[in-house]
Design an enzyme around this catalytic site. Structure first.
Site, PDB file in Angstrom:
ATOM      1  N   SER A  63       0.842  -1.200   0.000  1.00 24.45           N
ATOM      2  CA  SER A  63       0.000   0.000   0.000  1.00 24.45           C
ATOM      3  C   SER A  63       0.875   1.246   0.000  1.00 24.45           C
ATOM      4  O   SER A  63       1.644   1.481   0.937  1.00 24.45           O
ATOM      5  CB  SER A  63      -0.914   0.008   1.227  1.00 24.45           C
ATOM      6  N   HIS A 101      -1.390  -1.077  -4.290  1.00 23.45           N
ATOM      7  CA  HIS A 101      -2.653  -0.618  -3.698  1.00 23.45           C
ATOM      8  C   HIS A 101      -2.523   0.883  -3.431  1.00 23.45           C
ATOM      9  O   HIS A 101      -1.610   1.326  -2.745  1.00 23.45           O
ATOM     10  CB  HIS A 101      -2.888  -1.389  -2.400  1.00 23.45           C
ATOM     11  N   ASP A 115      -4.381   4.185  -1.971  1.00 18.45           N
ATOM     12  CA  ASP A 115      -5.462   4.604  -1.073  1.00 18.45           C
ATOM     13  C   ASP A 115      -5.847   6.054  -1.311  1.00 18.45           C
ATOM     14  O   ASP A 115      -5.031   6.951  -1.095  1.00 18.45           O
ATOM     15  CB  ASP A 115      -4.998   4.465   0.383  1.00 18.45           C
ATOM     16  N   MET A 143      -8.257   9.089  -0.141  1.00 16.87           N
ATOM     17  CA  MET A 143      -9.078   9.523   0.997  1.00 16.87           C
ATOM     18  C   MET A 143      -9.564  10.940   0.765  1.00 16.87           C
ATOM     19  O   MET A 143      -8.800  11.792   0.298  1.00 16.87           O
ATOM     20  CB  MET A 143      -8.246   9.479   2.278  1.00 16.87           C
ATOM     21  N   HIS A 169      -8.194   2.100  -4.212  1.00 13.48           N
ATOM     22  CA  HIS A 169      -9.176   1.993  -3.128  1.00 13.48           C
ATOM     23  C   HIS A 169      -9.720   3.389  -2.830  1.00 13.48           C
ATOM     24  O   HIS A 169      -9.012   4.230  -2.274  1.00 13.48           O
ATOM     25  CB  HIS A 169      -8.453   1.396  -1.906  1.00 13.48           C
ATOM     26  N   MET A 172     -11.719   5.641  -0.713  1.00  8.52           N
ATOM     27  CA  MET A 172     -12.403   5.888   0.562  1.00  8.52           C
ATOM     28  C   MET A 172     -13.039   7.258   0.451  1.00  8.52           C
ATOM     29  O   MET A 172     -12.531   8.259   0.957  1.00  8.52           O
ATOM     30  CB  MET A 172     -11.387   5.815   1.715  1.00  8.52           C
ATOM     31  N   MET A 177     -12.240  -4.580   5.116  1.00  5.97           N
ATOM     32  CA  MET A 177     -11.334  -3.733   5.901  1.00  5.97           C
ATOM     33  C   MET A 177     -11.071  -4.392   7.245  1.00  5.97           C
ATOM     34  O   MET A 177     -12.006  -4.804   7.935  1.00  5.97           O
ATOM     35  CB  MET A 177     -11.945  -2.349   6.145  1.00  5.97           C
ATOM     36  N   GLY A 224      -2.763   4.435   8.001  1.00  4.94           N
ATOM     37  CA  GLY A 224      -1.931   3.235   8.006  1.00  4.94           C
ATOM     38  C   GLY A 224      -1.455   2.978   9.426  1.00  4.94           C
ATOM     39  O   GLY A 224      -1.661   3.791  10.334  1.00  4.94           O
ATOM     40  N   GLY A 225      -0.814   1.835   9.601  1.00  9.46           N
ATOM     41  CA  GLY A 225      -0.153   1.555  10.872  1.00  9.46           C
ATOM     42  C   GLY A 225      -1.067   1.191  12.033  1.00  9.46           C
ATOM     43  O   GLY A 225      -0.647   1.254  13.191  1.00  9.46           O
ATOM     44  N   ASP A 272      -7.323  -5.638   4.222  1.00  9.13           N
ATOM     45  CA  ASP A 272      -6.572  -4.374   4.190  1.00  9.13           C
ATOM     46  C   ASP A 272      -6.598  -3.735   5.567  1.00  9.13           C
ATOM     47  O   ASP A 272      -7.668  -3.396   6.077  1.00  9.13           O
ATOM     48  CB  ASP A 272      -7.236  -3.464   3.142  1.00  9.13           C
TER      49      ASP A 272
HETATM   50  C1  DX5 Z   1      -6.317   2.189   5.586  1.00  5.70           C
HETATM   51  C2  DX5 Z   1      -5.908   1.937   4.143  1.00  5.70           C
HETATM   52  C3  DX5 Z   1      -4.898   0.863   4.048  1.00  5.70           C
HETATM   53  C4  DX5 Z   1      -3.566   1.221   4.689  1.00  5.70           C
HETATM   54  C5  DX5 Z   1      -3.044  -0.028   5.312  1.00  5.70           C
HETATM   55  O1  DX5 Z   1      -7.251   3.200   5.616  1.00  5.70           O
HETATM   56  O2  DX5 Z   1      -7.036   1.529   3.374  1.00  5.70           O
HETATM   57  O3  DX5 Z   1      -4.694   0.414   2.713  1.00  5.70           O
HETATM   58  O4  DX5 Z   1      -2.628   1.732   3.793  1.00  5.70           O
HETATM   59  O5  DX5 Z   1      -1.915   0.292   6.034  1.00  5.70           O
HETATM   60  P1  DX5 Z   1      -1.227  -0.719   7.037  1.00  5.70           P
HETATM   61  O6  DX5 Z   1      -0.861  -1.928   6.265  1.00  5.70           O
HETATM   62  O7  DX5 Z   1      -0.070   0.065   7.550  1.00  5.70           O
HETATM   63  O8  DX5 Z   1      -2.247  -1.021   8.115  1.00  5.70           O
HETATM   64 ZN    ZN Z   2      -6.648   0.543   1.350  1.00  6.08          ZN
END
Ligand code: DX5
Ligand code: ZN
Length: 216
Positions: A8, A33, A35, A37, A67, A69, A138, A145-146, A172
């Site tokens: 990601s 991937h 993301d 937002m 993805h 969001m 999800m 992330g993290g 994810d």
């Molecule tokens: C979260 C995102 C994920 C994110 C995952 O909102 O959709 O794709 O990047 O990050 P990790 O693997 O660090 O949890």
């Molecule tokens: Zn994602």
């Protein structure tokens, strides 16, 4: 089912985005991937279509899984398609007509997918199960992330696998070498990992070993 590992980009070093895309590509991962937002559907902002276009330019052969969001993904589908998205994932909780948008993604020649927040039951997908190429379960609350993998989401993966044995099921959020195995046992075959993969000095060996672990 084909096993896929997807780094990601959210966890990349944004100061070296092009190099990070190339690092992910040369790890042997199946897809990138990306993301997106909107600061409305989730409390954070990330990338727009230009980053998808950057990925398409620096690594044209590296599959782009996007993805969204977003509360209104319907307003941006053409822009992301034009930028080079190959799969577009929209959330079932989005504020748009899901049947129409799933159809529209396919009509642009792309794969479609529906994503499901942790609190949304699989029954929210029942009306669409016949028209999706992929489901994204999800395993964190989207936005950052993290975060820690929410194992309580695994019964949803089990249920989806039972309902659609041939469906691509992606997880994810909080995915690492250990939680990927938990998700694989539940029935997932596609694994997004951000912070875990991007912090590896040798992403290729981490991808290889994750693929081996989830394939047994
Ligand atoms: C979260 C995102 C994920 C994110 C995952 O909102 O959709 O794709 O990047 O990050 P990790 O693997 O660090 O949890
Ligand atoms: Zn994602």
């Amino acid at each position: 089912m084909k096993t896929e590992i997807l780094p990601s980009l959210l966890a990349a070093d944004f100061g070296r985005l092009a190099d990070e895309i190339l690092r992910a590509e040369s790890s042997g991962a199946e897809a990138l991937h990306i993301d997106v937002m909107d600061a409305h559907f989730v409390p954070n902002l990330s990338f727009g279509p230009d980053v998808v276009a950057l990925a398409a330019k620096v690594a044209p052969g590296f599959y782009r899984n996007v993805h969204l969001m977003m509360t209104r993904p319907d307003l941006y589908l053409e822009a992301f398609a034009k930028a080079g998205a190959q799969t577009i994932q929209i959330h079932v909780e989005a504020d748009c007509d899901i049947h129409t948008e799933l159809k529209r993604i396919r009509s642009m020649g792309l794969r479609n997918a529906l994503a499901l927040n942790p609190e949304t039951p699989v029954s929210g997908l029942y009306p669409y199960l016949g028209e999706v190429d992929e489901v994204l379960v999800m395993t964190v609350h989207p936005g950052y992330g993290g975060q820690k993998f929410i194992e309580e989401c695994m019964p949803k993966v089990v249920e989806l696998r039972r309902l659609r044995p041939d469906l691509d099921i992606m997880v994810d959020g909080g995915v690492n070498a250990a939680t990927a195995v938990v998700a694989a046992k539940a029935g997932a075959n596609q694994f997004v990992a951000g912070s875990y993969l991007f912090r590896q000095p040798d992403m290729r060996s981490a991808v290889d070993s994750m693929r081996r672990e989830v394939s047994v």
